[in-house]
Every structure is written in structure tokens, then in C-alpha cells.
Design an enzyme around this catalytic site. Structure first.
Site, PDB file in Angstrom:
ATOM      1  N   SER A 143      60.527  46.093  47.714  1.00 34.80           N
ATOM      2  CA  SER A 143      59.313  45.578  48.357  1.00 34.80           C
ATOM      3  C   SER A 143      59.187  46.273  49.706  1.00 34.80           C
ATOM      4  O   SER A 143      60.175  46.819  50.229  1.00 34.80           O
ATOM      5  CB  SER A 143      59.484  44.068  48.569  1.00 34.80           C
ATOM      6  N   TYR A 156      64.301  36.373  50.624  1.00 35.11           N
ATOM      7  CA  TYR A 156      63.587  37.474  49.972  1.00 35.11           C
ATOM      8  C   TYR A 156      63.833  38.792  50.712  1.00 35.11           C
ATOM      9  O   TYR A 156      64.165  39.817  50.107  1.00 35.11           O
ATOM     10  CB  TYR A 156      62.095  37.141  49.934  1.00 35.11           C
TER      11      TYR A 156
END
Ligand code: NAD
Length: 261
Positions: A143, A156
Site C-alpha cells: 500500500s 495496517y
């Protein structure tokens, strides 16, 4: 049909980015092992539809990737049902948003297990078969949050930075085995994972989802548009081509300029 004869496992491919990648690889002739959660009848319709649309073999296994054994079994099942595993796309991922001091421990454990540990277990299980064939592609979906941070996403962001690190280590180890290992680092993509965040933001701010979509992009991306699962599928296909054989150990942003500024 650049990938005819190859077998690809795409984790978390019943939805969103994983499905976009599975479709793009199938369009190039790869046989596909789908994985992920969802309604059994809808998944069977999806599986059969991909087989018909692209004239490739498509299998499905609902392994739970929060468990190490589930990942290893999924790799073994891909090899036994489809004959090998040439392209591993570690894509399955989940999100939870809260400040560090309020972040539930169970959410931390789950995100690290699915978003990070499953990537390690998947690579560990897939590498011996790729080495034996002298060819392999490992694509880890990290990401923009594998490269920079945002508030309220401690698990995350930690997991995705970990994915980028693990990608580099595997790439170095496998540099002369015909196997490349890269991470794709998307910016915002409109999938169920982001739609939930948009709905929560709209509720909290007393606005609506379209307003929050605009704000979400403005906060992080110079380019004010969403990347799509199809765009990410295209990048994954490119990484599998001969032209990409010396691209390895790279976190590749596809993020509308997010990490550039
Ligand atoms: P999504 O929610 O649409 O899809 C997630 C997929 O993972 C689904 O198929 C789901 O069933 C599967 N999954 C979840 N938990 C699982 C488990 N325990 N075992 C097996 N499968 C499981 O989300 P998405 O946005 O398509 O996300 C895919 C990947 O892309 C994730 O790793 C995510 O972190 C990453 N990503 C997404 C964005 C974005 O903006 N959407 C941006 C950057 C990175």
C-alpha cells in the site's frame, strides 16, 4: 496470451483488487486459484464465469489466511489441483481504524496475521516449487501505507511496511533463481475496504459518501482520482512479463502521486 501455461494464486480474490488482478492474469491465459470469503453461490458463479470468459482453468479455495496452516494448505492445493504455482499474489487484507491508545489488541493481532504473516507463509510455501522450475513471480500487495503513514492505522501501516521489508529480503535471496519479488503500493482504490471507511467518515462528519470521497483524495493524493482494480491488474501482468525480469525488490507505487509529495 503472455501467461498461457502459468498458474497463479491470488489470495483475497473474491472482491476488489484481488479480483481485478485475477481477471487480468486470466485474460493473459493464466490458470487461476481464487481465494477469499463470501457467499458460496456467488463465488461459484464468479469462478465459472471467469473460466468461460477467458477459457482458462479457475479453482477456488476458501482458506482462512489468518492461520499459518491455511496459507500452506492453499499453496499445496493450488499445486495439486492446477499442476504448479508460478505466480503468487499475496493480496488478502483487512483494515481497522482507531488511535493507538484505543486500538483493540485482537484487531492488531488479526491485521498482522492476515496482512503480514500470511505474506511470509505464502512465500515460504511457494518458493521451493518456483525454484525447482527456475521461474516465479511473487507480487505482494502492500500500500502507499507501506511507505508513509496516516493516523489511526497503526496495525495496517506496520503490517504494510513489514510487507515491503519482507519483499526486499525475498527478492535479494532469489535474485539468481529466476524469481522476482515485488510489492505493489496502491493509493486509494474504491473497494469494500475503502467504502466502509467512507461510510464511517460520512457518519462521523455528518456528510455523505461523495463528499468524503473528495476529501479522502484531497488529503493524500495530488491526482484527484481513484486507482481501479483494473489498473492494478495491468501492473501485476506487467511484472510477470519477460520485460520485467530484472525488476525485483521494488515497492511500486500506483497512487496518483501520494508518496511523491
Ligand atoms: P476487499 O475488502 O475488497 O478485498 C479483500 C479480500 O480479502 C476479499 O476477497 C476478502 O474475502 C479477503 N480476505 C479477508 N480476510 C481474509 C482471510 N482471513 N482469509 C482469506 N481471505 C481474506 O479489499 P481490497 O481493497 O481489494 O484490498 C485488497 C488488498 O489491497 C489488501 O491487502 C489491501 O490492504 C490492499 N490495498 C487496498 C487499497 C484500497 O484503497 N482499497 C489501497 C492500498 C492497498
Amino acid at each position: 496470451m503472455a501467461l498461457k501455461g502459468k498458474v497463479a494464486l491470488v489470495t483475497g480474490s473474491t472482491s476488489g483488487i484481488g479480483l481485478g488482478i485475477a481477471r487480468a492474469l486470466a485474460a493473459e491465459g493464466a490458470d487461476i486459484m481464487l481465494n477469499g470469503f463470501g457467499d458460496a453461490a456467488a463465488i461459484e458463479t464468479l469462478r465459472a464465469g471467469l473460466e468461460t470468459e477467458f477459457s482458462v482453468k479457475v479453482a477456488y479455495d476458501g482458506a482462512d489466511l489468518s492461520k499459518a496452516a491455511g496459507v500452506a494448505e492453499l499453496v499445496a492445493k493450488t499445486q495439486s489441483e492446477l499442476g504448479s504455482l508460478d505466480i503468487l499474489v499475496n493480496n488478502a487484507g483487512v483494515q481497522f481504524v482507531a488511535p493507538v491508545e484505543e486500538f483493540p489488541e485482537a484487531k492488531w493481532e488479526a491485521i498482522i496475521a492476515i496482512n503480514l504473516s500470511a505474506v511470509f507463509y505464502g512465500m515460504k510455501a511457494a518458493i521451493p516449487g518456483m525454484k525447482a522450475k527456475g521461474w516465479g513471480r511473487i507480487i505482494n500487495i502492500a500500500s502507499a501505507h507501506g511507505l508513509v503513514a496516516s493516523p489511526h492505522k497503526v496495525a495496517y501501516v506496520a503490517a504494510k511496511h513489514g510487507v515491503v521489508g519482507a519483499t526486499k529480503v525475498a527478492a535479494i535471496e532469489l535474485a539468481n533463481d529466476g524469481i522476482t519479488v515485488n510489492a505493489i503500493c496502491p493509493g486509494w482504490v474504491l473497494t469494500p475496504l475503502v467504502e466502509k471507511q467512507l461510510e464511517d467518515r460520512a457518519k462521523e462528519a455528518g456528510t455523505d459518501v461523495p463528499t468524503e470521497e473528495k476529501k479522502m483524495l484531497q488529503e493524500t493524493q495530488p491526482m484527484l482520482k481513484f486507482t481501479t482494480p483494473e489498473h492494478i491488474g495491468g501492473l501485476a501482468v506487467f511484472l510477470c512479463l519477460d520485460a520485467a525480469q530484472t525488476i525485483t525488490g521494488v515497492p511500486l507505487p500506483i497512487d496518483g502521486g501520494w508518496v511523491a509529495h
